[in-house]
Design an enzyme around this catalytic site. Structure first.
Site, mmCIF file in Angstrom:
data_model
loop_
_atom_site.group_PDB
_atom_site.id
_atom_site.type_symbol
_atom_site.label_atom_id
_atom_site.label_comp_id
_atom_site.label_asym_id
_atom_site.label_seq_id
_atom_site.Cartn_x
_atom_site.Cartn_y
_atom_site.Cartn_z
ATOM 1 N N TYR A 118 35.063 43.466 42.001
ATOM 2 C CA TYR A 118 36.479 43.782 42.202
ATOM 3 C C TYR A 118 37.257 42.479 42.147
ATOM 4 O O TYR A 118 36.823 41.463 42.693
ATOM 5 C CB TYR A 118 36.682 44.432 43.579
ATOM 6 C CG TYR A 118 38.138 44.584 43.949
ATOM 7 C CD1 TYR A 118 38.823 45.759 43.639
ATOM 8 C CD2 TYR A 118 38.845 43.550 44.561
ATOM 9 C CE1 TYR A 118 40.172 45.903 43.950
ATOM 10 C CE2 TYR A 118 40.197 43.682 44.869
ATOM 11 C CZ TYR A 118 40.841 44.864 44.558
ATOM 12 O OH TYR A 118 42.183 44.999 44.857
ATOM 13 N N GLU A 206 45.230 44.156 39.175
ATOM 14 C CA GLU A 206 44.000 44.574 39.857
ATOM 15 C C GLU A 206 42.989 45.038 38.821
ATOM 16 O O GLU A 206 43.264 45.954 38.032
ATOM 17 C CB GLU A 206 44.296 45.716 40.839
ATOM 18 C CG GLU A 206 43.088 46.116 41.665
ATOM 19 C CD GLU A 206 43.388 47.288 42.595
ATOM 20 O OE1 GLU A 206 43.792 48.360 42.108
ATOM 21 O OE2 GLU A 206 43.218 47.122 43.810
#
Ligand code: GDP
Ligand code: MN
Length: 396
Positions: A118, A206
């Site tokens: 992530y 993101e």
């Protein structure tokens, strides 16, 4: 302003970030053409069909599917285009899918353990610095990781005067447990990602997941990007990426009228000039036992016409049980605003929602007189507290 995955990836790619490549398609036929083209360009045998909507968690909702041949590309695209995709991040009704992204399959068949990480870049408002947040636990909800295994989330803060330093990119690659070629690729990835974030004036990038393939390539498989609206004037090409189909129609209309409007969940519509007064008014509504239905700043030059437009916008929200107008007449004269309110009210016919108006500043007396003598169901208030009490009264 939010972007679609394919648009975010386009920006990333232009800054040298490795991406899972794809072509956007509006119909199943276009999807097949896109898949053929990708096979020519990348050699991919399998493809992934990905719904393009402004919401995450698409995989969980059935909006991301692997297709092992062209027939499956066509069938899956036919299934996803036009569907109402419900994900953990949409409302119960879901979001209509207008287009899909056909991508190469970057999880090599037979690959035992592709690693998913992530990574996001955003502003840490507490420190006033940009921050790279990253984790070894990619591919799933970062909120879940934060709840269950917070020690697996790392932060790297960037000094605005220095920018991202090479040692910081190396620290990130190290903390992700990488070595050799993958380590080097990750430092390049992070550096390019940070550059994309700053130079595009974004407020969020993101990437979940960032993929490490078995041959040590680091690839952005997903991209969630929010651009700063206030900087769009210097990125005309990004501004053109706006997809109004994904946005709240009332917010779109407000923007076109030059009003700043944000839809909220409450029951009291508010019309205010100036962001500071708007925030104070929202507090006032809460204290009176209501919840603001919207944030609406009609701006410092609130004239009758803007007031009327604003009224129309607020009344489109069926949950509005009362409207509070709180305007300070500094540049604009209160009596002109009052006239605008009275005219708007008359033009719109049967408004059943009670309206409480507080006008302070230049010609406030005249304004109150105008409202009180209009014969309309509009109540005037002079003091802040008086306005709150009246809101309380109409709600109870
Ligand atoms: P999200 O669910 O909206 O976050 O969409 P993502 O773009 O992150 O995709 C969801 C999931 O689909 C990923 O976490 C992967 O597990 C899977 N996925 C994405 N790309 C590929 C691919 O190229 N091959 C395979 N096999 N799975 C993929
Ligand atoms: Mn994702």
């Amino acid at each position: 302003m939010n972007l679609h995955e394919y648009q975010g990836k386009e920006i990333l790619n232009s800054f040298g970030v490795e991406i899972q490549r794809g072509i956007v398609a509006q119909t199943p036929e276009e999807a097949v053409e896109a898949a053929k083209k990708l096979t020519e360009e990348t050699g991919t045998g399998w493809h992934v069909v990905k719904a393009q909507v402004h919401a995450g968690g698409r995989g969980k909702g059935g909006g991301v599917k692997l297709a092992k041949n062209l027939k499956e590309v066509e069938d899956i695209a036919g299934e996803i285009i036009g569907m109402n995709l419900v994900t953990p991040q949409t409302s119960k009704e879901g979001k209509k899918v207008n287009q899909v992204l056909i991508t190469e399959d970057v999880y090599y068949p037979g690959d035992s353990e592709p690693e998913e990480y992530y990574m996001s870049v955003l502003l840490n408002r507490a420190t006033g610095k940009n921050m790279i947040m990253y984790s070894t636990e990619g591919g799933m909800d970062i909120e879940t990781v934060a709840d269950e295994t917070p020690h697996l989330i790392f932060n790297e803060e960037v000094d605005p005067t220095l920018g991202l330093m090479p040692f910081q990119a190396r620290r990130i690659a190290f903390n992700l447990g990488l070595s050799g070629k993958a380590f080097k690729q990750m430092t390049k990835f992070v550096t390019a990602l940070y550059k994309a974030y700053t130079e595009s004036d974004s407020s969020l990038f993101e990437i979940n997941p960032v993929l490490k393939t078995s041959d040590d390539k680091i690839i952005a498989v997903d991209a969630k990007v929010s651009l700063d609206d206030n900087a769009l004037f210097r990125h005309k090409d990004y501004a053109a990426m706006r997809d109004v189909r994904e946005e709240n129609p009332v917010e779109v209309e407000a923007r076109e009228a030059g009003l700043s409007y944000v839809d909220l969940d409450g029951n009291v519509g508010c019309m205010v000039n100036g962001a500071g007064l708007a925030m104070a008014t929202m507090d006032l509504i809460k204290q009176a036992g209501g919840e603001p239905a919207n944030f609406l700043d009609v701006g410092g030059t609130a004239d009758a016409e803007r007031v009327e437009t604003a009224f129309n916008l607020i009344l489109k929200d069926p949950s509005v049980k009362a409207i509070l107008v709180n305007i300070f007449g500094g540049i604009v004269r209160c009596d002109r605003v009052a006239q605008g309110i009275v005219d708007a009210y008359k033009n719109m016919g049967n408004i059943e929602v009670p309206i409480i108006v507080r006008l302070q500043g230049t010609n406030a007396d005249k304004a109150k007189e105008l409202i009180d003598n209009s014969g309309l169901a509009v109540e005037s208030a002079v003091e802040f507290q008086e306005a709150a009490d009246k809101v309380h009264k109409v709600l109870s």
